[in-house]
Each structure stands twice: as C-alpha cells, then as structure tokens.
Design a protein around this motif. Structure first.
Motif, mmCIF file in Angstrom:
data_model
loop_
_atom_site.group_PDB
_atom_site.id
_atom_site.type_symbol
_atom_site.label_atom_id
_atom_site.label_comp_id
_atom_site.label_asym_id
_atom_site.label_seq_id
_atom_site.Cartn_x
_atom_site.Cartn_y
_atom_site.Cartn_z
ATOM 1 N N ASN A 68 -6.855 11.675 -0.999
ATOM 2 C CA ASN A 68 -6.951 12.051 0.413
ATOM 3 C C ASN A 68 -6.369 10.965 1.305
ATOM 4 O OD1 ASN A 68 -8.264 14.403 -0.306
ATOM 5 N ND2 ASN A 68 -10.292 13.496 -0.132
ATOM 6 N N ASP A 69 -6.645 9.708 0.977
ATOM 7 C CA ASP A 69 -6.129 8.564 1.743
ATOM 8 C C ASP A 69 -5.328 7.670 0.789
ATOM 9 O OD1 ASP A 69 -5.614 6.601 3.548
ATOM 10 O OD2 ASP A 69 -7.681 5.894 3.707
ATOM 11 N N PRO A 70 -4.005 7.829 0.751
ATOM 12 C CA PRO A 70 -3.199 7.043 -0.190
ATOM 13 C C PRO A 70 -3.295 5.532 0.005
ATOM 14 C CG PRO A 70 -1.896 8.842 0.711
ATOM 15 C CD PRO A 70 -3.173 8.795 1.481
ATOM 16 N N LYS A 71 -3.447 5.063 1.229
ATOM 17 C CA LYS A 71 -3.532 3.616 1.466
ATOM 18 C C LYS A 71 -4.824 3.045 0.895
ATOM 19 C CE LYS A 71 -0.459 3.257 5.380
ATOM 20 N NZ LYS A 71 0.606 2.525 4.783
ATOM 21 N N GLU A 72 -5.933 3.738 1.069
ATOM 22 C CA GLU A 72 -7.202 3.276 0.499
ATOM 23 C C GLU A 72 -7.146 3.331 -1.028
ATOM 24 O OE1 GLU A 72 -11.891 4.558 0.283
ATOM 25 O OE2 GLU A 72 -10.618 5.465 1.808
ATOM 26 N N TYR A 73 -6.537 4.390 -1.557
ATOM 27 C CA TYR A 73 -6.398 4.518 -3.003
ATOM 28 C C TYR A 73 -5.573 3.363 -3.567
ATOM 29 C CZ TYR A 73 -5.026 6.372 -7.534
ATOM 30 O OH TYR A 73 -4.805 6.527 -8.880
ATOM 31 N N MET A 74 -4.488 3.013 -2.903
ATOM 32 C CA MET A 74 -3.633 1.930 -3.387
ATOM 33 C C MET A 74 -4.346 0.581 -3.310
ATOM 34 S SD MET A 74 -1.006 3.187 -4.662
ATOM 35 C CE MET A 74 -0.042 1.727 -4.928
ATOM 36 N N LYS A 117 0.840 -1.215 0.000
ATOM 37 C CA LYS A 117 0.000 0.000 0.000
ATOM 38 C C LYS A 117 0.869 1.257 0.000
ATOM 39 C CE LYS A 117 -4.144 -1.909 2.027
ATOM 40 N NZ LYS A 117 -3.804 -3.286 2.260
ATOM 41 N N ASN A 118 2.033 1.131 -0.628
ATOM 42 C CA ASN A 118 2.991 2.225 -0.713
ATOM 43 C C ASN A 118 2.671 3.067 -1.943
ATOM 44 O OD1 ASN A 118 5.166 3.932 -0.694
ATOM 45 N ND2 ASN A 118 6.713 2.321 -0.811
ATOM 46 N N TYR A 119 2.332 4.325 -1.727
ATOM 47 C CA TYR A 119 1.958 5.222 -2.818
ATOM 48 C C TYR A 119 3.140 5.500 -3.745
ATOM 49 C CZ TYR A 119 -0.339 9.165 -5.091
ATOM 50 O OH TYR A 119 -0.894 10.015 -6.020
ATOM 51 N N ASN A 120 4.356 5.362 -3.246
ATOM 52 C CA ASN A 120 5.550 5.649 -4.044
ATOM 53 C C ASN A 120 5.865 4.550 -5.055
ATOM 54 O OD1 ASN A 120 6.012 8.103 -2.804
ATOM 55 N ND2 ASN A 120 7.114 7.134 -1.120
ATOM 56 N N ILE A 121 5.135 3.430 -5.020
ATOM 57 C CA ILE A 121 5.364 2.357 -5.990
ATOM 58 C C ILE A 121 4.794 2.732 -7.363
ATOM 59 C CG2 ILE A 121 3.303 0.956 -5.650
ATOM 60 C CD1 ILE A 121 5.156 -1.486 -5.526
ATOM 61 N N LEU A 122 3.918 3.736 -7.396
ATOM 62 C CA LEU A 122 3.369 4.206 -8.670
ATOM 63 C C LEU A 122 4.423 4.984 -9.441
ATOM 64 C CD1 LEU A 122 -0.142 5.523 -7.598
ATOM 65 C CD2 LEU A 122 0.378 3.423 -8.800
ATOM 66 N N PRO A 123 4.332 5.008 -10.771
ATOM 67 C CA PRO A 123 5.251 5.840 -11.550
ATOM 68 C C PRO A 123 5.115 7.322 -11.174
ATOM 69 C CG PRO A 123 4.095 4.302 -12.973
ATOM 70 C CD PRO A 123 3.466 4.202 -11.620
ATOM 71 N N ALA A 124 6.165 8.088 -11.389
ATOM 72 C CA ALA A 124 6.195 9.496 -10.973
ATOM 73 C C ALA A 124 5.074 10.310 -11.603
ATOM 74 C CB ALA A 124 7.550 10.112 -11.317
ATOM 75 N N ARG A 125 4.773 10.080 -12.861
ATOM 76 C CA ARG A 125 3.701 10.839 -13.512
ATOM 77 C C ARG A 125 2.344 10.558 -12.883
ATOM 78 N NH1 ARG A 125 4.570 11.328 -19.979
ATOM 79 N NH2 ARG A 125 6.382 12.685 -19.846
#
Length: 98
Positions: free
Chosen positions: A43-49, A27-35
């Motif tokens: 609002n909630d990166p963990k729920e989004y992931m 649930k790490n938001y930084n695993i997504l590509p930079a773009r």
C-alpha cells in the motif's frame, strides 16, 4: 589462500549492506528485482522499502559474522552462517509483519 572464505564472505556482506543502504536512501520501489515487484504490491511503497532495507541490512550481518568466525575455524564459520541466517530471517519476518 588461508582465509579465502572469510574474505569472500566479508565482501559479500559488504555488497548486501551497500544494497540495503541504497534502498534506505532512495526508497525507490523499482530498485527491487522485477519478480519481487510483481509478487508484492504494498500500500505504501516507501514504508515497505524502509522496512525491507532494515531487514536486508540485518541479514547482511550473517555473512559478516560467519567471516569473523571462519578466521578461527571454517566449520565454526559455516555453523555461525547457518545459525545466524535462520535467526536473522526469523527476526526479519517479525519486522516486515509489523
């Protein structure tokens, strides 16, 4: 190589599924590509992931289904790939909106 398309699509589906699993576990938001990180500020990166991992796993079934269909006929495999991709992306947008 008679079933080259099926093998490549199965490997591709597996790679996408592994990526979805990593997103779901960490649930790490930084695993997504930079773009992607720059364009979406949840609002909630963990729920989004968690939601995004579900959608990514769902979309990974499209090349898997295509690989199975291509074992019978390559044209059928391509048709299944296009049709299932459209369907799974449509379902994925519904999941992300809720």
């Amino acid at each position: 190589m008679e079933h080259g398309y099926s093998i490549i699509m199965a490997v591709f589906a597996g790679a996408i599924l592994i990526y979805a699993g990593l997103m779901a576990l960490t649930k790490n938001y930084n695993i997504l590509p930079a773009r992607a990180r720059q364009s979406v500020k949840p609002n909630d990166p963990k729920e989004y992931m968690a939601k995004f991992a579900k959608v990514t796993a769902l979309v990974s079934f499209s090349p898997a289904l295509s690989a199975l269909a291509a074992l019978l006929n390559i044209i059928a495999g391509l048709a299944v790939f296009i049709g299932s991709m459209i369907l799974f992306i449509w379902i994925g947008t519904k999941i992300m909106k809720n």
